[in-house]
Each structure stands twice: as C-alpha cells, then as structure tokens.
Design a protein around this motif. Structure first.
Motif, PDB file in Angstrom:
ATOM      1  N   ALA A 220     -24.075  -2.239  87.256  1.00 16.14           N
ATOM      2  CA  ALA A 220     -24.760  -1.016  86.827  1.00 16.14           C
ATOM      3  C   ALA A 220     -23.794  -0.105  86.061  1.00 16.14           C
ATOM      4  CB  ALA A 220     -25.339  -0.287  88.036  1.00 16.14           C
ATOM      5  N   LEU A 221     -22.557  -0.017  86.521  1.00 14.22           N
ATOM      6  CA  LEU A 221     -21.556   0.793  85.825  1.00 14.22           C
ATOM      7  C   LEU A 221     -21.280   0.219  84.445  1.00 14.22           C
ATOM      8  CD1 LEU A 221     -19.533   3.092  85.686  1.00 14.22           C
ATOM      9  CD2 LEU A 221     -17.939   1.675  87.009  1.00 14.22           C
ATOM     10  N   ASN A 222     -21.172  -1.097  84.337  1.00 16.37           N
ATOM     11  CA  ASN A 222     -20.960  -1.723  83.026  1.00 16.37           C
ATOM     12  C   ASN A 222     -22.128  -1.435  82.095  1.00 16.37           C
ATOM     13  OD1 ASN A 222     -18.474  -2.846  82.663  1.00 16.37           O
ATOM     14  ND2 ASN A 222     -19.022  -4.848  83.449  1.00 16.37           N
ATOM     15  N   ALA A 223     -23.340  -1.476  82.619  1.00 13.83           N
ATOM     16  CA  ALA A 223     -24.506  -1.168  81.784  1.00 13.83           C
ATOM     17  C   ALA A 223     -24.423   0.279  81.287  1.00 13.83           C
ATOM     18  CB  ALA A 223     -25.797  -1.400  82.569  1.00 13.83           C
ATOM     19  N   ALA A 224     -23.983   1.176  82.150  1.00 14.60           N
ATOM     20  CA  ALA A 224     -23.850   2.580  81.757  1.00 14.60           C
ATOM     21  C   ALA A 224     -22.755   2.752  80.704  1.00 14.60           C
ATOM     22  CB  ALA A 224     -23.546   3.439  82.989  1.00 14.60           C
ATOM     23  N   LEU A 225     -21.729   1.909  80.748  1.00 11.80           N
ATOM     24  CA  LEU A 225     -20.621   1.998  79.790  1.00 11.80           C
ATOM     25  C   LEU A 225     -20.935   1.349  78.441  1.00 11.80           C
ATOM     26  CD1 LEU A 225     -17.618   1.211  82.151  1.00 11.80           C
ATOM     27  CD2 LEU A 225     -18.170   3.409  81.079  1.00 11.80           C
ATOM     28  N   ALA A 226     -22.025   0.592  78.360  1.00 13.40           N
ATOM     29  CA  ALA A 226     -22.353  -0.129  77.124  1.00 13.40           C
ATOM     30  C   ALA A 226     -22.451   0.817  75.933  1.00 13.40           C
ATOM     31  CB  ALA A 226     -23.642  -0.927  77.296  1.00 13.40           C
TER      32      ALA A 226
ATOM     33  N   TRP B 100     -20.094   3.173  70.900  1.00 16.23           N
ATOM     34  CA  TRP B 100     -19.516   4.335  70.227  1.00 16.23           C
ATOM     35  C   TRP B 100     -18.074   4.040  69.846  1.00 16.23           C
ATOM     36  CZ3 TRP B 100     -15.357   7.480  71.000  1.00 16.23           C
ATOM     37  CH2 TRP B 100     -15.321   8.668  70.268  1.00 16.23           C
ATOM     38  N   GLY B 101     -17.330   3.422  70.756  1.00 18.15           N
ATOM     39  CA  GLY B 101     -15.939   3.085  70.495  1.00 18.15           C
ATOM     40  C   GLY B 101     -15.783   2.097  69.349  1.00 18.15           C
TER      41      GLY B 101
ATOM     42  N   ASP C 190     -14.145   1.206  63.596  1.00 21.15           N
ATOM     43  CA  ASP C 190     -14.484   0.959  62.182  1.00 21.15           C
ATOM     44  C   ASP C 190     -14.248   2.208  61.332  1.00 21.15           C
ATOM     45  OD1 ASP C 190     -15.176  -1.628  62.852  1.00 21.15           O
ATOM     46  OD2 ASP C 190     -17.322  -1.187  62.997  1.00 21.15           O
ATOM     47  N   ARG C 191     -14.636   3.362  61.862  1.00 25.22           N
ATOM     48  CA  ARG C 191     -14.537   4.613  61.105  1.00 25.22           C
ATOM     49  C   ARG C 191     -13.088   4.991  60.815  1.00 25.22           C
ATOM     50  NH1 ARG C 191     -17.146   7.430  64.452  1.00 25.22           N
ATOM     51  NH2 ARG C 191     -15.491   8.644  65.409  1.00 25.22           N
ATOM     52  N   ILE C 192     -12.213   4.802  61.766  1.00 19.69           N
ATOM     53  CA  ILE C 192     -10.821   5.212  61.556  1.00 19.69           C
ATOM     54  C   ILE C 192      -9.952   4.071  61.036  1.00 19.69           C
ATOM     55  CG2 ILE C 192     -10.995   7.021  63.300  1.00 19.69           C
ATOM     56  CD1 ILE C 192      -9.283   5.247  65.150  1.00 19.69           C
ATOM     57  N   GLY C 193     -10.536   2.881  60.920  1.00 17.66           N
ATOM     58  CA  GLY C 193      -9.803   1.748  60.379  1.00 17.66           C
ATOM     59  C   GLY C 193      -8.741   1.201  61.330  1.00 17.66           C
ATOM     60  N   ALA C 194      -8.973   1.367  62.627  1.00 18.06           N
ATOM     61  CA  ALA C 194      -8.005   0.869  63.626  1.00 18.06           C
ATOM     62  C   ALA C 194      -8.097  -0.643  63.733  1.00 18.06           C
ATOM     63  CB  ALA C 194      -8.277   1.506  64.980  1.00 18.06           C
ATOM     64  N   GLN C 195      -7.012  -1.247  64.114  1.00 18.13           N
ATOM     65  CA  GLN C 195      -6.992  -2.692  64.316  1.00 18.13           C
ATOM     66  C   GLN C 195      -7.547  -3.017  65.689  1.00 18.13           C
ATOM     67  OE1 GLN C 195      -3.137  -4.298  63.637  1.00 18.13           O
ATOM     68  NE2 GLN C 195      -3.314  -4.077  61.430  1.00 18.13           N
ATOM     69  N   ARG C 196      -8.171  -4.179  65.785  1.00 15.63           N
ATOM     70  CA  ARG C 196      -8.658  -4.677  67.053  1.00 15.63           C
ATOM     71  C   ARG C 196      -7.707  -5.767  67.542  1.00 15.63           C
ATOM     72  NH1 ARG C 196     -15.233  -5.205  66.531  1.00 15.63           N
ATOM     73  NH2 ARG C 196     -15.552  -3.123  65.727  1.00 15.63           N
ATOM     74  N   VAL C 197      -7.660  -5.936  68.840  1.00 14.67           N
ATOM     75  CA  VAL C 197      -6.849  -6.997  69.420  1.00 14.67           C
ATOM     76  C   VAL C 197      -7.464  -8.318  68.970  1.00 14.67           C
ATOM     77  CG1 VAL C 197      -6.086  -8.057  71.577  1.00 14.67           C
ATOM     78  CG2 VAL C 197      -6.219  -5.584  71.384  1.00 14.67           C
ATOM     79  N   HIS C 198      -6.632  -9.247  68.524  1.00 18.29           N
ATOM     80  CA  HIS C 198      -7.106 -10.536  68.022  1.00 18.29           C
ATOM     81  C   HIS C 198      -7.963 -11.244  69.075  1.00 18.29           C
ATOM     82  CE1 HIS C 198      -7.213 -14.216  65.765  1.00 18.29           C
ATOM     83  NE2 HIS C 198      -6.729 -14.888  66.815  1.00 18.29           N
ATOM     84  N   GLY C 199      -9.102 -11.755  68.662  1.00 24.63           N
ATOM     85  CA  GLY C 199      -9.965 -12.544  69.534  1.00 24.63           C
ATOM     86  C   GLY C 199     -10.900 -11.709  70.393  1.00 24.63           C
ATOM     87  N   VAL C 200     -10.905 -10.391  70.227  1.00 21.78           N
ATOM     88  CA  VAL C 200     -11.769  -9.527  71.027  1.00 21.78           C
ATOM     89  C   VAL C 200     -12.837  -8.938  70.130  1.00 21.78           C
ATOM     90  CG1 VAL C 200     -11.837  -7.469  72.480  1.00 21.78           C
ATOM     91  CG2 VAL C 200      -9.860  -8.981  72.569  1.00 21.78           C
ATOM     92  N   ALA C 201     -14.087  -8.974  70.601  1.00 22.77           N
ATOM     93  CA  ALA C 201     -15.203  -8.465  69.810  1.00 22.77           C
ATOM     94  C   ALA C 201     -15.173  -6.962  69.679  1.00 22.77           C
ATOM     95  CB  ALA C 201     -16.521  -8.881  70.451  1.00 22.77           C
TER      96      ALA C 201
END
Length: 118
Positions: A90-96, A101-102, A107-118
């Motif tokens: 339930a907490l994970n559903a609330a965090l979705a 947003w994150g 995408d908005r700030i052009g930050a890099q994502r950790v390789h292999g993570v969606a």
C-alpha cells in the motif's frame, strides 16, 4: 531494537516520512516491489552504495513498522528473506505518483539515471 515510533504527528505526510526517513528505505521498497522476495545479499548487491550496517538497520526498522516481512529460516547458516507486507504494498502504491513526479524532474533537469534503472 529501538523504540517504536508513534507520533505525535503534524499531518499524514509527517507520519509517512517517519517510516520512510532516509535515502535507502524508499529504494528498499522499490527493490522489493520490482523483484519480490529478496535475501539480504541480493538487496545489498542491488542497492550500490548502501553499507551492510545501514541496510540491516533500515530493514529492521521497516519490519518493526510492519512494512517489510522478515522471515528467518532455521538453517545453518541462517537464511533470512525480506518481502513487502500488505502495508508495504500500500505504501508503494502511494509512492507511485511521487516516483512519476521524480521521473519528470529527472527529464526536466537533464539528470543522469543509474544505468539499467527505469
């Protein structure tokens, strides 16, 4: 272990953040949601940067808060598995929504994502 947290709280966000405090707890929840039941070593490998001490502390706190189920098997050496409880799901559903947003922020700030993570 430590004393169970029980408020007083200013609002629902305050109570939720009491459970989620720190960087690693939300990532532990994400890992258990994405991959199901995990052993300590699997969690440690899949969360680069977390120390064993910090991971153990957060897992115990999440278990005390009823978010994570900690199952110990009577084997030598002992085997311990972690999974989400109904409260954890339930907490994970609330965090979705916060996760979405994150992603938009990344995408908005052009930050890099950790390789292999969606």
């Amino acid at each position: 272990m430590g004393e169970k947290r029980s408020g007083p709280y200013f609002c629902g966000i305050d109570a939720a953040m009491d459970v989620l405090g720190g960087k690693w707890k939300s990532l532990i929840l994400w890992e258990l949601h994405a991959h199901g039941t995990r052993r300590f070593g699997e969690l440690h490998r899949n969360l680069p940067g977390v120390s064993e001490k910090m991971l153990n502390q957060h897992l115990r706190e999440l278990a005390e808060d009823g978010i994570v189920d900690r199952e110990v098997f009577a084997e030598i050496p002992p085997r311990v598995q972690y999974s989400l409880t109904a409260e954890g799901r339930a907490l994970n559903a609330a965090l979705a929504a916060l996760g979405e947003w994150g992603k938009r922020r990344i995408d908005r700030i052009g930050a890099q994502r950790v390789h292999g993570v969606a």
